[in-house]
Scaffold this motif. Sequence first.
Motif, mmCIF file in Angstrom:
data_model
loop_
_atom_site.group_PDB
_atom_site.id
_atom_site.type_symbol
_atom_site.label_atom_id
_atom_site.label_comp_id
_atom_site.label_asym_id
_atom_site.label_seq_id
_atom_site.Cartn_x
_atom_site.Cartn_y
_atom_site.Cartn_z
ATOM 1 N N ASP A 80 0.840 -1.179 0.000
ATOM 2 C CA ASP A 80 0.000 0.000 0.000
ATOM 3 C C ASP A 80 0.888 1.246 0.000
ATOM 4 O O ASP A 80 2.117 1.170 0.001
ATOM 5 N N GLU A 81 0.254 2.402 0.003
ATOM 6 C CA GLU A 81 1.011 3.642 -0.154
ATOM 7 C C GLU A 81 1.977 3.869 0.997
ATOM 8 O O GLU A 81 3.160 4.198 0.792
ATOM 9 N N ASP A 82 1.509 3.682 2.223
ATOM 10 C CA ASP A 82 2.369 3.936 3.372
ATOM 11 C C ASP A 82 3.541 2.958 3.406
ATOM 12 O O ASP A 82 4.697 3.365 3.622
ATOM 13 N N SER A 83 3.295 1.684 3.186
ATOM 14 C CA SER A 83 4.372 0.700 3.197
ATOM 15 C C SER A 83 5.356 0.940 2.068
ATOM 16 O O SER A 83 6.572 0.766 2.238
ATOM 17 N N ALA B 44 7.345 10.387 -14.060
ATOM 18 C CA ALA B 44 6.914 8.995 -13.941
ATOM 19 C C ALA B 44 6.489 8.732 -12.504
ATOM 20 O O ALA B 44 7.146 9.177 -11.556
ATOM 21 N N TYR B 45 5.401 7.979 -12.342
ATOM 22 C CA TYR B 45 4.852 7.652 -11.032
ATOM 23 C C TYR B 45 4.627 6.145 -10.961
ATOM 24 O O TYR B 45 4.285 5.501 -11.964
ATOM 25 N N ASP C 297 -3.301 0.262 -3.235
ATOM 26 C CA ASP C 297 -4.494 0.889 -2.669
ATOM 27 C C ASP C 297 -4.741 2.279 -3.225
ATOM 28 O O ASP C 297 -5.532 3.037 -2.651
ATOM 29 N N ALA C 298 -4.087 2.636 -4.335
ATOM 30 C CA ALA C 298 -4.261 3.966 -4.912
ATOM 31 C C ALA C 298 -5.658 4.101 -5.509
ATOM 32 O O ALA C 298 -6.119 3.219 -6.242
ATOM 33 N N ARG C 299 -6.312 5.202 -5.200
ATOM 34 C CA ARG C 299 -7.627 5.524 -5.761
ATOM 35 C C ARG C 299 -7.455 6.777 -6.607
ATOM 36 O O ARG C 299 -7.359 7.890 -6.100
ATOM 37 N N ILE C 300 -7.388 6.585 -7.917
ATOM 38 C CA ILE C 300 -7.107 7.662 -8.853
ATOM 39 C C ILE C 300 -8.341 7.839 -9.734
ATOM 40 O O ILE C 300 -8.699 6.945 -10.501
ATOM 41 N N GLU C 301 -8.981 8.966 -9.584
ATOM 42 C CA GLU C 301 -10.172 9.273 -10.376
ATOM 43 C C GLU C 301 -9.945 10.419 -11.335
ATOM 44 O O GLU C 301 -10.610 10.492 -12.370
ATOM 45 N N THR C 302 -9.058 11.333 -11.006
ATOM 46 C CA THR C 302 -8.734 12.460 -11.869
ATOM 47 C C THR C 302 -7.218 12.592 -11.959
ATOM 48 O O THR C 302 -6.471 11.963 -11.196
ATOM 49 N N PRO D 80 -0.289 12.761 -8.383
ATOM 50 C CA PRO D 80 0.816 13.094 -7.472
ATOM 51 C C PRO D 80 0.481 12.898 -5.998
ATOM 52 O O PRO D 80 1.392 12.839 -5.172
ATOM 53 N N LEU D 81 -0.798 12.799 -5.656
ATOM 54 C CA LEU D 81 -1.187 12.641 -4.256
ATOM 55 C C LEU D 81 -1.247 11.187 -3.833
ATOM 56 O O LEU D 81 -0.978 10.870 -2.667
#
Length: 826
Positions: A75-78, A114-115, A120-125, A130-131
């Motif tokens: 996940d993002e934190d790990s 590049a990202y 667990d990323a929730r990307i809608e827009t 970057p968040l």
Amino acid sequence: MPPLRHLVLALAALASLAAAALPAGAAPAERRIALVIGNGAYPGGALPTAANDAGLVAQTLQAAGFDVVGARDLDEDSLRRTLRDFTDKAAAAGPDTVAFLYLSGSGLQLANEAYFAPVDARIETASDVPLRTLRISDYVSRLAALPLKARFVVLDAARASPFHLKGDPLAGGLPLMEAEPGSLIATNAAPGTVGPAETGPYGAYALALVEMIREGGLAPAALFERVRLRVAETTRGAEVPWSASRIAAPFVFLEREAGAPSLAGFEPPRKPLGEIGAREAYAACLARDTLPAYEEFTAAYPRDPLAKRVRAIIAARREALTWRTSAMADTPEAYWSYLGRYPRGPHAWDARRRLSAFAAALAPPPDYRALAYDVPPPPPDEIVYVERPALVLDDPVYALPPPPVVFLPPRPVVLVELAPPPPPPVAYLLPVPAYVPVPTYVVAPPAVVAPPNPVLFHNLHAPVAAGPELHGAPPGGAGLAPVAGAAVGAAIGAAAARVALPPALARKAELPPGAPGQIPRRDGPSPGPIPGTPAAPLAGPLAGPAAGPAALRPSLPGQIAPAAGPRPAPNPAQALPGAGGTPLPAVAGRPGLPIAPADGRAGLNQIPPAAGRAGTQAGMPPPVNHPGTTPPPGSAAGVPQGPAAGVLQGPAAGLTQGVRPPVTPLRPVQPLRSAQPQRMPPGARPTLPPQAGPPPSMPPRLAQPQPRMAPQRMAQPPRPAGRAPQADDALRRMRMDQAIRQQAQQAQAQAQARQRGEAQQMMQRQQQQMQDAMRRQQAQAMRQPQMAAPRPQPMAPRPMPQMPRPAPHGPGPGHGCGHPGGPPCR
């Protein structure tokens, strides 16, 4: 200072001796570290080979001497903690360290960055990218700023995006990046393109990378050139990897010994591409992977069927170079210039977003100055390939001809037939494929320092036998031995080849079960301990009671020690004596017991029915045999009492715990005869039987409380001496066991209720303390303005007028009223 001078001379002499002892040209010790991540469990679309690819690459790097840590599905934190720990580890490693970063999963690009997406990323827009994801350039720059020997950043992440965005789309694939000095950066697909969906247990890029590392003797740039050729050959042109290398220091993953066969296959041509034929020229321009090389091919073979495929690659590379130049300039004129060349290009929406950020109009003004690019504008026949967010080279719409089939020698059969790894037993743990030994003429460089887990590093050419004791072996590989003559492809022990978890995840694995952040485990046996975590609990006679939902904590009162083995289930076909109101059989020396009433209530000395009985009779203390007390009469001295009774002796031996055996009566059961009432004449008084002594007196009422005594068992009538224990002893012990278990359950419930009450009281105290602190802060805030205001000066006290004191009524003593010569008294 003679002593200091002598010390300096002695140190200089020791240094000269040490330098003379070293062999000529000895290289400094080289340390290798690596981080391998495989993210595939995305909710929008899983990547089936991401974790397997990461496990295969990690295993190969371990064999090459890398200290590898890795994980999957972070996940993002790990993921942030893991990458930060790796850069900190590289910073403390030293200048002779080689760092390798491999990320397999889903990659994105936004504004020429590049990202890498966590699972667990929730990307809608587009603003969520970057968040919710990690920017690769942050960690590439961090590694480039460290004094390392070499740095590798491999992104196996140019795939179709599993995220469905609302509004403006994103450009597909990964952007064109520039390698820092001393670094190599590589992607599984060329900038602006995406790789096809994988169908096997491993991805084409990971298999090619592992194959070329195992070849040995390849410099970084040459190794990734051959990776590109192998992937293009395997996918039939659907995926063309990209790499950029600026590593100047000499480096090879593995070496080839003297006398080893030379590397067969592709060699860079020394003649112009127009003189070697279209097939060889296509392989040459693909190995170079530069825009001038592709343009040279189309100029030399404009009518060849492969020219159409090369023009598609040129279109994607020209657009990527144009966008990178515009993004680096980052001015409204630069973005207007890009939109002038590619109004519907992959990065058109990125350019419009940047113009909106500059508060500039989307349409350029008539007098704007266009940006000067290093590449010419695209010809009209290239626009068709760059009108979508990403170029898919195997899209049937383009109808690209297949490339040549063979560029390199055939892949080793052991890699072609490599079986998928078993699923990992623990979350985050990488899969462990079957280890394939490298050829005997391929060895590790002598200057490489052995990693903490050197099992594969010391067994490059042979499998390793993993005995039953391997699961408890230390990470150093104790208990492992090479197996001579073992068949190639035999799997190495899973515990030995397991990749250690990153420190952040290893700390999670050390948490107790049920704690926040604890790693969930799969059902089934685990092949060994997690690297970096404590060893598994002991099993066998030294092991403690097994944890379970019904197990009591050791601190709870009334805990019952578990039995040595599993308790057999009761036999439902065997009826219990006295169940359903049936009379109990008579026992020698005791009268028959009355039948239970019809309403289900138990009579005197009657065992309640099993269906409605939940405990002992109300008001009667449970029969407990306390330690240190004398067993009641009639119980065998050698038969243990209480819950510890695991084996019965005497006639009751062999009885199953929890099942009442049928009791065979010693004599026929006689029914009770009711006594007929005697008729008495009128006025007669009943006569009482004679008594042996005076009637017993009632015990006096206690005037003060007495200390509580331990409950004793009810006295039983003495039995004939020498009589063997009967079956009713076993029934009595079973009733005692039930009573003790009920006491333990009640004690556990009381302890839990007490703990809940203490927790609530603690929370209330904390809330009260917080409220008191807030009230104090508010009062202090209200006092501060009053303290800042000027204080009024105290007014001087007004002097009171002095009244004249009245004169005394008469003269002094001796001359008052009533005395001679004094005034008369009033």
